[in-house]
Design a protein around this motif. Structure first.
Motif, PDB file in Angstrom:
ATOM      1  N   THR A  22       1.220  -1.335   0.047  1.00  0.00           N
ATOM      2  CA  THR A  22       0.450  -0.072   0.000  1.00  0.00           C
ATOM      3  C   THR A  22       0.979   1.452  -0.547  1.00  0.00           C
ATOM      4  O   THR A  22       2.149   1.050   1.145  1.00  0.00           O
ATOM      5  CB  THR A  22      -1.100  -0.418   0.746  1.00  0.00           C
ATOM      6  OG1 THR A  22      -1.442  -0.666   1.142  1.00  0.00           O
ATOM      7  CG2 THR A  22      -2.057   1.206   1.174  1.00  0.00           C
ATOM      8  N   ALA A  23       0.802   2.548  -0.924  1.00  0.00           N
ATOM      9  CA  ALA A  23       1.237   3.459  -0.726  1.00  0.00           C
ATOM     10  C   ALA A  23       0.170   4.318  -0.295  1.00  0.00           C
ATOM     11  O   ALA A  23      -1.269   4.234  -1.142  1.00  0.00           O
ATOM     12  CB  ALA A  23       2.377   3.592  -1.893  1.00  0.00           C
ATOM     13  N   THR A  24      -0.028   6.173  -0.808  1.00  0.00           N
ATOM     14  CA  THR A  24      -0.583   7.253  -0.546  1.00  0.00           C
ATOM     15  C   THR A  24       0.144   8.438  -1.623  1.00  0.00           C
ATOM     16  O   THR A  24       1.296   8.146  -1.746  1.00  0.00           O
ATOM     17  CB  THR A  24      -0.505   7.694   1.281  1.00  0.00           C
ATOM     18  OG1 THR A  24       0.556   7.926   0.932  1.00  0.00           O
ATOM     19  CG2 THR A  24      -1.616   6.479   1.643  1.00  0.00           C
ATOM     20  N   GLY A  25      -1.071   8.636  -2.138  1.00  0.00           N
ATOM     21  CA  GLY A  25      -0.444  10.027  -3.040  1.00  0.00           C
ATOM     22  C   GLY A  25      -1.724   9.537  -4.379  1.00  0.00           C
ATOM     23  O   GLY A  25      -2.011   9.374  -4.482  1.00  0.00           O
ATOM     24  N   GLY A  26      -1.094  11.515  -4.096  1.00  0.00           N
ATOM     25  CA  GLY A  26      -2.837  11.879  -5.426  1.00  0.00           C
ATOM     26  C   GLY A  26      -2.410  11.771  -6.498  1.00  0.00           C
ATOM     27  O   GLY A  26      -2.811  11.848  -7.725  1.00  0.00           O
ATOM     28  N   THR A  27      -1.107  11.375  -7.441  1.00  0.00           N
ATOM     29  CA  THR A  27      -0.068  11.201  -8.459  1.00  0.00           C
ATOM     30  C   THR A  27       0.469  10.080  -8.296  1.00  0.00           C
ATOM     31  O   THR A  27       1.254   9.851  -7.450  1.00  0.00           O
ATOM     32  CB  THR A  27       0.198  12.173  -9.002  1.00  0.00           C
ATOM     33  OG1 THR A  27       1.565  12.907  -7.986  1.00  0.00           O
ATOM     34  CG2 THR A  27      -1.117  13.197  -9.246  1.00  0.00           C
ATOM     35  N   LEU A  28       0.455   9.496  -9.491  1.00  0.00           N
ATOM     36  CA  LEU A  28       2.093   8.214  -9.295  1.00  0.00           C
ATOM     37  C   LEU A  28       3.195   9.256  -8.801  1.00  0.00           C
ATOM     38  O   LEU A  28       4.205   8.168  -8.338  1.00  0.00           O
ATOM     39  CB  LEU A  28       2.065   7.297 -11.057  1.00  0.00           C
ATOM     40  CG  LEU A  28       2.949   7.234 -11.054  1.00  0.00           C
ATOM     41  CD1 LEU A  28       3.195   5.420 -10.796  1.00  0.00           C
ATOM     42  CD2 LEU A  28       3.064   6.706 -12.665  1.00  0.00           C
ATOM     43  N   ALA A  29       3.672   9.930  -9.103  1.00  0.00           N
ATOM     44  CA  ALA A  29       4.444  10.274  -8.908  1.00  0.00           C
ATOM     45  C   ALA A  29       4.690  10.554  -6.916  1.00  0.00           C
ATOM     46  O   ALA A  29       5.477  10.245  -6.724  1.00  0.00           O
ATOM     47  CB  ALA A  29       5.076  11.615  -9.446  1.00  0.00           C
ATOM     48  N   GLU A  30       2.922  11.260  -6.404  1.00  0.00           N
ATOM     49  CA  GLU A  30       3.817  10.653  -5.184  1.00  0.00           C
ATOM     50  C   GLU A  30       3.600   9.018  -4.936  1.00  0.00           C
ATOM     51  O   GLU A  30       4.103   9.289  -3.596  1.00  0.00           O
ATOM     52  CB  GLU A  30       2.127  12.075  -4.407  1.00  0.00           C
ATOM     53  CG  GLU A  30       2.479  13.106  -5.010  1.00  0.00           C
ATOM     54  CD  GLU A  30       1.127  13.897  -4.582  1.00  0.00           C
ATOM     55  OE1 GLU A  30       0.313  13.362  -4.425  1.00  0.00           O
ATOM     56  OE2 GLU A  30       0.814  15.113  -5.076  1.00  0.00           O
ATOM     57  N   VAL A  31       3.076   9.030  -5.601  1.00  0.00           N
ATOM     58  CA  VAL A  31       2.671   6.550  -4.882  1.00  0.00           C
ATOM     59  C   VAL A  31       4.575   6.831  -4.638  1.00  0.00           C
ATOM     60  O   VAL A  31       4.167   5.696  -4.201  1.00  0.00           O
ATOM     61  CB  VAL A  31       1.994   6.387  -5.969  1.00  0.00           C
ATOM     62  CG1 VAL A  31       2.129   4.713  -5.477  1.00  0.00           C
ATOM     63  CG2 VAL A  31       0.635   6.509  -5.776  1.00  0.00           C
ATOM     64  N   LEU A  32       5.577   6.449  -5.830  1.00  0.00           N
ATOM     65  CA  LEU A  32       5.967   6.725  -6.319  1.00  0.00           C
ATOM     66  C   LEU A  32       7.326   7.158  -4.686  1.00  0.00           C
ATOM     67  O   LEU A  32       8.007   6.557  -4.665  1.00  0.00           O
ATOM     68  CB  LEU A  32       6.879   6.561  -7.368  1.00  0.00           C
ATOM     69  CG  LEU A  32       6.063   5.651  -8.389  1.00  0.00           C
ATOM     70  CD1 LEU A  32       6.766   6.744  -9.949  1.00  0.00           C
ATOM     71  CD2 LEU A  32       6.536   3.856  -8.404  1.00  0.00           C
ATOM     72  N   ASP A  33       7.091   8.623  -4.578  1.00  0.00           N
ATOM     73  CA  ASP A  33       8.305   8.579  -3.393  1.00  0.00           C
ATOM     74  C   ASP A  33       7.375   8.138  -1.629  1.00  0.00           C
ATOM     75  O   ASP A  33       8.629   7.859  -1.419  1.00  0.00           O
ATOM     76  CB  ASP A  33       7.906  10.629  -3.248  1.00  0.00           C
ATOM     77  CG  ASP A  33       8.059  11.283  -4.734  1.00  0.00           C
ATOM     78  OD1 ASP A  33       9.131  10.586  -4.779  1.00  0.00           O
ATOM     79  OD2 ASP A  33       7.921  12.605  -4.569  1.00  0.00           O
ATOM     80  N   ASP A  34       6.431   7.808  -2.046  1.00  0.00           N
ATOM     81  CA  ASP A  34       5.570   7.320  -0.938  1.00  0.00           C
ATOM     82  C   ASP A  34       6.420   5.892  -0.547  1.00  0.00           C
ATOM     83  O   ASP A  34       6.434   5.482   0.466  1.00  0.00           O
ATOM     84  CB  ASP A  34       4.392   7.254  -0.735  1.00  0.00           C
ATOM     85  CG  ASP A  34       3.814   7.020   0.916  1.00  0.00           C
ATOM     86  OD1 ASP A  34       4.668   7.118   1.387  1.00  0.00           O
ATOM     87  OD2 ASP A  34       3.189   5.896   0.615  1.00  0.00           O
ATOM     88  N   LEU A  35       6.088   5.030  -1.656  1.00  0.00           N
ATOM     89  CA  LEU A  35       6.378   3.958  -2.078  1.00  0.00           C
ATOM     90  C   LEU A  35       8.187   3.593  -1.538  1.00  0.00           C
ATOM     91  O   LEU A  35       8.549   2.766  -0.822  1.00  0.00           O
ATOM     92  CB  LEU A  35       6.717   3.607  -3.439  1.00  0.00           C
ATOM     93  CG  LEU A  35       6.285   1.751  -3.507  1.00  0.00           C
ATOM     94  CD1 LEU A  35       5.638   0.961  -3.116  1.00  0.00           C
ATOM     95  CD2 LEU A  35       6.833   1.516  -4.961  1.00  0.00           C
TER      96      LEU A  35
END
Length: 91
Positions: A22-35
């Protein structure tokens, strides 16, 4: 926004063997940062040195290839599934 991220076998060493995280973020870039904050180094295997998706890595948000959407700016609504899929070459 929480999303599930499907991890290919080759990258599961970063996730302790987990095939989905599971990851969080409103965009793919934010999801990858959280990941990457949870699984250090995984983003470097998905993005190249210029911060773009690696040539032989496909990323889908839902059923759509992000290269045909907004690339790293593709929205990732709550509950969406993100899939990281290494390209397969052969001949």
């Amino acid at each position: 926004m929480s999303v599930s991220v499907r991890i290919p076998t080759i990258l599961r060493t970063y996730t302790g063997g987990e095939s989905e995280v599971t990851a969080t973020g409103g965009t793919l870039a934010e999801v990858l940062d959280d990941l990457d904050s949870s699984y250090t180094g995984i983003k470097g295997r998905i993005l190249d040195d210029n911060g773009a998706l690696r040539r032989f890595v496909n990323v889908y948000v839902g059923n759509d290839d992000v290269r045909f959407l907004d690339d790293l700016a593709t929205p990732t609504p709550d509950g969406t599934q993100v899939s990281v899929i290494p390209a397969v070459a052969g001949g």
